[in-house]
Design a protein around this motif. Sequence first.
Motif, PDB file in Angstrom:
ATOM      1  N   LEU A   1       0.795  -1.212   0.000  1.00 25.62           N
ATOM      2  CA  LEU A   1       0.000   0.000   0.000  1.00 25.62           C
ATOM      3  C   LEU A   1       0.837   1.276   0.000  1.00 25.62           C
ATOM      4  O   LEU A   1       0.507   2.217  -0.724  1.00 25.62           O
ATOM      5  N   PRO A   2       1.931   1.407   0.791  1.00 25.53           N
ATOM      6  CA  PRO A   2       2.626   2.683   0.850  1.00 25.53           C
ATOM      7  C   PRO A   2       3.617   2.907  -0.271  1.00 25.53           C
ATOM      8  O   PRO A   2       4.473   3.773  -0.160  1.00 25.53           O
ATOM      9  N   VAL A   3       3.589   2.155  -1.348  1.00 20.94           N
ATOM     10  CA  VAL A   3       4.589   2.297  -2.390  1.00 20.94           C
ATOM     11  C   VAL A   3       4.005   3.025  -3.581  1.00 20.94           C
ATOM     12  O   VAL A   3       2.881   2.813  -3.964  1.00 20.94           O
ATOM     13  N   ALA A   4       4.802   3.930  -4.144  1.00 22.76           N
ATOM     14  CA  ALA A   4       4.339   4.661  -5.319  1.00 22.76           C
ATOM     15  C   ALA A   4       5.503   5.329  -6.039  1.00 22.76           C
ATOM     16  O   ALA A   4       5.394   6.443  -6.510  1.00 22.76           O
ATOM     17  N   ALA A   5       6.638   4.667  -6.095  1.00 21.24           N
ATOM     18  CA  ALA A   5       7.785   5.252  -6.780  1.00 21.24           C
ATOM     19  C   ALA A   5       7.826   4.787  -8.221  1.00 21.24           C
ATOM     20  O   ALA A   5       7.304   3.745  -8.564  1.00 21.24           O
ATOM     21  N   ASN A   6       8.461   5.572  -9.048  1.00 21.07           N
ATOM     22  CA  ASN A   6       8.613   5.175 -10.441  1.00 21.07           C
ATOM     23  C   ASN A   6       9.527   3.958 -10.545  1.00 21.07           C
ATOM     24  O   ASN A   6      10.505   3.828  -9.809  1.00 21.07           O
ATOM     25  N   ALA A   7       9.213   3.062 -11.460  1.00 21.34           N
ATOM     26  CA  ALA A   7      10.042   1.877 -11.668  1.00 21.34           C
ATOM     27  C   ALA A   7      11.338   2.269 -12.359  1.00 21.34           C
ATOM     28  O   ALA A   7      11.346   3.073 -13.284  1.00 21.34           O
ATOM     29  N   GLN A   8      12.451   1.695 -11.897  1.00 21.69           N
ATOM     30  CA  GLN A   8      13.746   1.932 -12.502  1.00 21.69           C
ATOM     31  C   GLN A   8      14.468   0.598 -12.636  1.00 21.69           C
ATOM     32  O   GLN A   8      14.427  -0.218 -11.723  1.00 21.69           O
ATOM     33  N   PRO A   9      15.133   0.330 -13.764  1.00 16.67           N
ATOM     34  CA  PRO A   9      15.894  -0.916 -13.877  1.00 16.67           C
ATOM     35  C   PRO A   9      17.052  -0.921 -12.888  1.00 16.67           C
ATOM     36  O   PRO A   9      17.673   0.106 -12.623  1.00 16.67           O
ATOM     37  N   ILE A  10      17.325  -2.111 -12.311  1.00 15.31           N
ATOM     38  CA  ILE A  10      18.406  -2.234 -11.334  1.00 15.31           C
ATOM     39  C   ILE A  10      19.742  -2.231 -12.065  1.00 15.31           C
ATOM     40  O   ILE A  10      19.943  -2.962 -13.030  1.00 15.31           O
TER      41      ILE A  10
ATOM     42  N   PRO B   1       8.091   4.245 -17.171  1.00 20.11           N
ATOM     43  CA  PRO B   1       8.662   4.957 -16.014  1.00 20.11           C
ATOM     44  C   PRO B   1       7.635   5.459 -15.014  1.00 20.11           C
ATOM     45  O   PRO B   1       7.988   5.771 -13.884  1.00 20.11           O
ATOM     46  N   THR B   2       6.373   5.550 -15.395  1.00 18.87           N
ATOM     47  CA  THR B   2       5.368   6.093 -14.477  1.00 18.87           C
ATOM     48  C   THR B   2       4.628   5.024 -13.690  1.00 18.87           C
ATOM     49  O   THR B   2       3.803   5.353 -12.838  1.00 18.87           O
ATOM     50  N   ILE B   3       4.876   3.761 -13.956  1.00 20.39           N
ATOM     51  CA  ILE B   3       4.183   2.670 -13.269  1.00 20.39           C
ATOM     52  C   ILE B   3       5.070   2.148 -12.143  1.00 20.39           C
ATOM     53  O   ILE B   3       6.218   1.751 -12.383  1.00 20.39           O
ATOM     54  N   PRO B   4       4.573   2.127 -10.891  1.00 18.80           N
ATOM     55  CA  PRO B   4       5.435   1.827  -9.748  1.00 18.80           C
ATOM     56  C   PRO B   4       5.644   0.346  -9.474  1.00 18.80           C
ATOM     57  O   PRO B   4       6.045  -0.010  -8.378  1.00 18.80           O
ATOM     58  N   LEU B   5       5.360  -0.533 -10.409  1.00 12.31           N
ATOM     59  CA  LEU B   5       5.590  -1.956 -10.184  1.00 12.31           C
ATOM     60  C   LEU B   5       6.278  -2.574 -11.394  1.00 12.31           C
ATOM     61  O   LEU B   5       6.142  -2.089 -12.523  1.00 12.31           O
ATOM     62  N   THR B   6       7.023  -3.643 -11.124  1.00  8.76           N
ATOM     63  CA  THR B   6       7.801  -4.304 -12.169  1.00  8.76           C
ATOM     64  C   THR B   6       7.612  -5.817 -12.064  1.00  8.76           C
ATOM     65  O   THR B   6       8.123  -6.443 -11.129  1.00  8.76           O
ATOM     66  N   PRO B   7       6.896  -6.446 -12.999  1.00 10.57           N
ATOM     67  CA  PRO B   7       6.849  -7.907 -13.024  1.00 10.57           C
ATOM     68  C   PRO B   7       8.216  -8.475 -13.442  1.00 10.57           C
ATOM     69  O   PRO B   7       8.981  -7.821 -14.156  1.00 10.57           O
ATOM     70  N   TYR B   8       8.506  -9.698 -13.006  1.00 12.50           N
ATOM     71  CA  TYR B   8       9.751 -10.331 -13.414  1.00 12.50           C
ATOM     72  C   TYR B   8       9.568 -11.846 -13.446  1.00 12.50           C
ATOM     73  O   TYR B   8       8.697 -12.403 -12.782  1.00 12.50           O
ATOM     74  N   VAL B   9      10.400 -12.477 -14.244  1.00 14.62           N
ATOM     75  CA  VAL B   9      10.417 -13.935 -14.362  1.00 14.62           C
ATOM     76  C   VAL B   9      11.856 -14.396 -14.286  1.00 14.62           C
ATOM     77  O   VAL B   9      12.792 -13.623 -14.536  1.00 14.62           O
ATOM     78  N   GLY B  10      12.056 -15.676 -13.952  1.00 13.99           N
ATOM     79  CA  GLY B  10      13.418 -16.182 -13.857  1.00 13.99           C
ATOM     80  C   GLY B  10      13.471 -17.692 -13.776  1.00 13.99           C
ATOM     81  O   GLY B  10      12.453 -18.369 -13.579  1.00 13.99           O
TER      82      GLY B  10
END
Length: 268
Positions: free
Chosen positions: A15-24, A125-134
């Motif tokens: 709930l408290p998250v709302a930062a722009n997504a950035q690649p690590i 860049p405006t979406i605060p979540l990043t799906p990932y697979v591995g």
Amino acid sequence: MSLRKILLAATVLALPVAANAQPISGLYVGAGVGANLRQNSDATLSNNMLGPRGGTAEFKYGFVGTLSLGYGFGNGVRAEIEGSYRNNDVDKVSGFGLPSNNRTLGSVTTYGVMANALYDIDLGPTIPLTPYVGVGAGYQWVDNDIRGNVGVPGTVSLNGTDGRFAYQAIAGIAFNVAEIPGLAVTTEYRFMGTLDNEVGARRDFSAPGKAELDNFNHSLMIGLRYAFGVTPPPPVVAPAPPPAAAPAVARTYLVFFDFDRADLTDRA
């Protein structure tokens, strides 16, 4: 821990998250905990065991925990080393000629090291979540302590520790925390399996033997990940307003006439 409780905890943390997504880009560390479901394990006893040699061990929901150290290449690709621990209590042992209401005891613990390759899916860049697979590969030790028909003649026991090649598939979502650049809350599903484990087996009144057990795990986890060296994006500066128009300056004019005439002179 039930699936409903895990999903609720993941929602509250996100709930408290709302930062722009950035690649690590660079080093990061991560940790996760959750519920582990170990599939029913089919066991086959060696030929020197008396009585039926095939059976199945069923397990209760258990615990899973992981720690990881990784590196992001700035283009969505990440590589990491992970240590993991899983534990499940035995729920039921069937087959082996045992009665259906036999008493069971024991647990199975799986622990080891995995090397994972992951890919972050950029949603903008405006979406605060990043799906990932591995996917991952490594080595896992399985400590089996499985006992069926406890306290009754004909007890079957499967125990021992065996290390085997392991593999896994990962799917998750990272929610970036606005207040702390580089910090993300993660939710994951993992499937992890190993090659069949060979453990010691014994039935009352027979010589010790061997048994092979399969090992497949489904894990649902929540966790935290912190990427080093992430700086907050610069604040957006509003464009400066256009300069105001200069106020009009009053001017004074002199008009010259000939004496007692209304005609303008050349000078005027």
